[in-house]
Design an enzyme around this catalytic site. Structure first.
Site, PDB file in Angstrom:
ATOM      1  N   TYR A  62      10.510 -31.285 -29.158  1.00 31.00           N
ATOM      2  CA  TYR A  62      10.922 -32.183 -30.596  1.00 31.00           C
ATOM      3  C   TYR A  62      11.327 -31.047 -31.528  1.00 31.00           C
ATOM      4  O   TYR A  62      10.882 -29.681 -31.419  1.00 31.00           O
ATOM      5  CB  TYR A  62       9.443 -32.493 -31.252  1.00 31.00           C
ATOM      6  N   SER A  63      12.712 -31.492 -32.172  1.00 26.37           N
ATOM      7  CA  SER A  63      13.429 -30.452 -32.952  1.00 26.37           C
ATOM      8  C   SER A  63      12.480 -30.351 -34.051  1.00 26.37           C
ATOM      9  O   SER A  63      11.793 -31.337 -34.631  1.00 26.37           O
ATOM     10  CB  SER A  63      14.834 -31.044 -33.370  1.00 26.37           C
ATOM     11  N   CYS A  85      23.446 -33.674 -33.440  1.00 25.60           N
ATOM     12  CA  CYS A  85      22.001 -33.804 -32.934  1.00 25.60           C
ATOM     13  C   CYS A  85      21.664 -35.315 -32.765  1.00 25.60           C
ATOM     14  O   CYS A  85      21.820 -35.931 -33.894  1.00 25.60           O
ATOM     15  CB  CYS A  85      21.147 -33.120 -33.709  1.00 25.60           C
ATOM     16  N   TYR A 108      19.737 -35.853 -26.896  1.00 26.63           N
ATOM     17  CA  TYR A 108      18.808 -36.186 -25.665  1.00 26.63           C
ATOM     18  C   TYR A 108      18.720 -37.665 -25.620  1.00 26.63           C
ATOM     19  O   TYR A 108      19.317 -38.464 -26.344  1.00 26.63           O
ATOM     20  CB  TYR A 108      17.591 -35.455 -26.469  1.00 26.63           C
ATOM     21  N   GLU A 152      23.128 -30.581 -29.536  1.00 22.76           N
ATOM     22  CA  GLU A 152      21.673 -30.710 -28.958  1.00 22.76           C
ATOM     23  C   GLU A 152      21.575 -32.318 -28.840  1.00 22.76           C
ATOM     24  O   GLU A 152      21.200 -32.904 -29.868  1.00 22.76           O
ATOM     25  CB  GLU A 152      20.877 -30.016 -29.753  1.00 22.76           C
TER      26      GLU A 152
HETATM   27  P1  FAD Z   1       7.857 -41.164 -22.120  1.00 24.21           P
HETATM   28  O1  FAD Z   1       6.382 -41.219 -21.914  1.00 24.21           O
HETATM   29  O2  FAD Z   1       8.176 -39.854 -21.611  1.00 24.21           O
HETATM   30  O3  FAD Z   1       8.762 -42.113 -21.504  1.00 24.21           O
HETATM   31  C1  FAD Z   1      10.145 -42.364 -21.881  1.00 24.21           C
HETATM   32  C2  FAD Z   1      10.510 -43.612 -22.050  1.00 24.21           C
HETATM   33  O4  FAD Z   1      10.443 -44.417 -20.911  1.00 24.21           O
HETATM   34  C3  FAD Z   1       9.922 -44.330 -23.349  1.00 24.21           C
HETATM   35  O5  FAD Z   1      10.963 -45.078 -23.838  1.00 24.21           O
HETATM   36  C4  FAD Z   1       9.078 -45.307 -22.432  1.00 24.21           C
HETATM   37  O6  FAD Z   1       8.853 -46.367 -23.435  1.00 24.21           O
HETATM   38  C5  FAD Z   1       9.920 -45.901 -21.179  1.00 24.21           C
HETATM   39  N1  FAD Z   1       9.039 -46.022 -20.044  1.00 24.21           N
HETATM   40  C6  FAD Z   1       7.557 -45.895 -19.915  1.00 24.21           C
HETATM   41  N2  FAD Z   1       7.034 -46.364 -18.770  1.00 24.21           N
HETATM   42  C7  FAD Z   1       8.269 -47.119 -18.347  1.00 24.21           C
HETATM   43  C8  FAD Z   1       8.363 -47.949 -16.965  1.00 24.21           C
HETATM   44  N3  FAD Z   1       7.354 -47.994 -16.162  1.00 24.21           N
HETATM   45  N4  FAD Z   1       9.546 -48.356 -16.912  1.00 24.21           N
HETATM   46  C9  FAD Z   1      10.507 -48.095 -17.561  1.00 24.21           C
HETATM   47  N5  FAD Z   1      10.470 -47.455 -18.760  1.00 24.21           N
HETATM   48  C10 FAD Z   1       9.322 -46.794 -18.966  1.00 24.21           C
HETATM   49  N6  FAD Z   1      12.478 -37.177 -30.120  1.00 24.21           N
HETATM   50  C11 FAD Z   1      12.112 -37.435 -31.360  1.00 24.21           C
HETATM   51  O7  FAD Z   1      11.631 -38.489 -31.605  1.00 24.21           O
HETATM   52  N7  FAD Z   1      12.267 -36.471 -32.546  1.00 24.21           N
HETATM   53  C12 FAD Z   1      12.862 -35.247 -32.164  1.00 24.21           C
HETATM   54  O8  FAD Z   1      13.288 -34.550 -32.906  1.00 24.21           O
HETATM   55  C13 FAD Z   1      13.242 -34.962 -30.685  1.00 24.21           C
HETATM   56  N8  FAD Z   1      14.029 -33.865 -30.488  1.00 24.21           N
HETATM   57  C14 FAD Z   1      14.369 -33.526 -29.253  1.00 24.21           C
HETATM   58  C15 FAD Z   1      14.916 -32.529 -28.675  1.00 24.21           C
HETATM   59  C16 FAD Z   1      15.175 -31.998 -27.374  1.00 24.21           C
HETATM   60  C17 FAD Z   1      16.039 -30.877 -27.233  1.00 24.21           C
HETATM   61  C18 FAD Z   1      14.896 -32.878 -26.506  1.00 24.21           C
HETATM   62  C19 FAD Z   1      15.386 -32.814 -24.834  1.00 24.21           C
HETATM   63  C20 FAD Z   1      14.370 -34.263 -26.831  1.00 24.21           C
HETATM   64  C21 FAD Z   1      14.024 -34.516 -27.997  1.00 24.21           C
HETATM   65  N9  FAD Z   1      13.181 -35.812 -28.371  1.00 24.21           N
HETATM   66  C22 FAD Z   1      12.939 -36.108 -29.830  1.00 24.21           C
HETATM   67  C23 FAD Z   1      13.053 -36.673 -27.310  1.00 24.21           C
HETATM   68  C24 FAD Z   1      11.467 -36.425 -26.694  1.00 24.21           C
HETATM   69  O9  FAD Z   1      11.235 -35.224 -26.166  1.00 24.21           O
HETATM   70  C25 FAD Z   1      10.807 -37.372 -25.993  1.00 24.21           C
HETATM   71  O10 FAD Z   1      11.813 -37.507 -24.777  1.00 24.21           O
HETATM   72  C26 FAD Z   1      10.631 -38.673 -26.562  1.00 24.21           C
HETATM   73  O11 FAD Z   1       9.966 -38.660 -27.785  1.00 24.21           O
HETATM   74  C27 FAD Z   1       9.944 -39.638 -25.608  1.00 24.21           C
HETATM   75  O12 FAD Z   1       8.935 -39.290 -24.959  1.00 24.21           O
HETATM   76  P2  FAD Z   1       7.651 -40.090 -24.738  1.00 24.21           P
HETATM   77  O13 FAD Z   1       6.723 -39.061 -23.971  1.00 24.21           O
HETATM   78  O14 FAD Z   1       7.028 -40.685 -25.938  1.00 24.21           O
HETATM   79  O15 FAD Z   1       8.069 -40.934 -23.672  1.00 24.21           O
END
Ligand code: FAD
Ligand code: A2P
Length: 317
Positions: A94-95, A275, A317, A315
């Site tokens: 998360y940024s 971003c 994502y 950056e």
């Molecule tokens: P996950 O559990 O990883 O799931 C990913 C997606 O898959 C979700 O949309 C979920 O609904 C879906 N999913 C779950 N199960 C299934 C299934 N069976 N079939 C299909 N789809 C499914 N995010 C922010 O909100 N704010 C930020 O500032 C931010 N900064 C970032 C900076 C960087 C450098 C990077 C790489 C990413 C950033 N992100 C940010 C994104 C963040 O890291 C996560 O990827 C995001 O919050 C999703 O993670 P999660 O664990 O909630 O979802």
């Protein structure tokens, strides 16, 4: 303390030791041994008509996980990794949306801007909560006092170059991509940091769905009032405004609208940052290429020059 702090005059911060460091802190805490931090507050920061929910989350790290503006934290959500039974979940990045001083100006907290990841069933179009994103929902559901496993800080791509306090910084954000820029802007306009007295131009382009989805809008609007010569703020409201061809208004349409000024600033050495949604980059590159061609320039050459000069920062994502 409200997320949307109106800055009447700059806040004098007691400079942290890391102001004098030459390099940013990197990976102080690694996934095998994360730091256990504490949630201070979780606040929904979008209005009722925003599609989806975005929260501003303040985490107390007690001064133990310092960072620079533009870096990210990793979060390990509680529970078991479904792909590796017995192992913890993978880290999510998360940024960071605050300056190194944090929203309470004491260097003890970190703010994140997190959008709940939800899954829409492609057939019904309805949300399927069995597939909610693990980490974003954990963060948005957490309560003050809850513990959170933190790694990092990580990332050097989005650090704010501070050698020239009079430089121009053009920031292009979609949604939560605004996070690092909130940090930059607080450092430029909200805090009085002796080492960095900003006198240049900061220009923010923010793309969100509608007025209710705007993030940190009061804070940004207050900078406009106080620093009209140093701050510009353009919004692209995709579901409320139309672009010149009658389609959705995206950040790239705003870039096109201001392309002459942007190209001039880039020629003068401005930094440009992107971003947020990965999906915005092809549209942005197409727009910039089109504008360059209209100006009789080669976009490929210009881009490689921008990269060589370290003016181009991405950056997504
Ligand atoms: P996950 O559990 O990883 O799931 C990913 C997606 O898959 C979700 O949309 C979920 O609904 C879906 N999913 C779950 N199960 C299934 C299934 N069976 N079939 C299909 N789809 C499914 N995010 C922010 O909100 N704010 C930020 O500032 C931010 N900064 C970032 C900076 C960087 C450098 C990077 C790489 C990413 C950033 N992100 C940010 C994104 C963040 O890291 C996560 O990827 C995001 O919050 C999703 O993670 P999660 O664990 O909630 O979802
Ligand atoms: P929209 O969702 O109306 O198509 P999000 O809220 O999902 O984080 O998105 C932030 C903003 O980025 C929204 O206004 C969204 O518009 C917009 N967006 C979506 N796809 C693109 C794209 N390819 N280029 C630029 N902006 C985009």
């Amino acid at each position: 303390m409200s997320v949307q702090q109106e800055s009447k005059s700059k806040v004098a911060v007691k400079p942290l030791d890391l102001e004098s460091a030459k390099e940013p802190p990197l990976n102080t805490y690694k996934p095998k041994e994360p730091y256990t931090a504490t949630i201070v507050s979780v606040e929904r920061i979008v209005g009722p008509k925003a599609p989806g929910e975005t929260c501003h989350i303040v985490i107390d790290h007690g001064g133990n996980v310092p960072y620079w503006e533009g870096q990210s934290y990793g979060i390990i959500p509680p529970g078991e990794n479904p792909k590796k039974p017995g192992a913890p979940h993978n880290v999510r990045l998360y940024s960071i949306a605050s300056t190194r001083y944090g929203d309470s100006f004491d260097g003890r907290t970190t703010s994140l801007c997190v959008r709940r990841a939800v899954y829409y069933d492609p057939e019904t179009g309805k949300e399927d909560h069995l597939k909610d994103g693990v980490c974003s929902n954990f963060l948005c559901n957490s309560k003050p006092g809850d513990k959170v496993q933190v790694t990092g800080p990580s990332g050097k791509i989005m650090l704010l170059p501070e050698e020239d306090p009079n430089a121009t910084h053009i920031m292009i954000a979609t949604g939560t991509g605004v996070a690092p820029f909130r940090g930059y802007l607080r450092r430029m306009f909200m805090e009085d940091v002796p080492k960095y007295r900003f006198g240049g131009l900061a220009w923010l382009f923010l793309g969100v769905a509608n007025t209710d989805s705007l993030l940190y809008d009061e804070e940004f609007t207050s900078y406009l009032k106080q620093y009209p010569d140093n701050f510009r703020y353009d919004k692209a409201l995709s579901r409320e405004q139309k672009n010149m061809s009658g389609g959705k208004m995206y950040v790239q349409d705003k870039i096109e609208e201001h392309s002459d000024a942007i190209f001039k600033l880039l020629d003068g050495g401005a930094h440009i940052y992107f971003c947020g949604l990965k999906g915005m980059m092809p549209g942005i590159q197409d727009t910039l290429k089109k504008v360059a061609e209209q100006r009789g320039e080669s976009w490929e050459q210009k881009l490689s020059q921008l990269k060589k000069n370290k003016q181009w920062h991405v950056e997504v994502y």
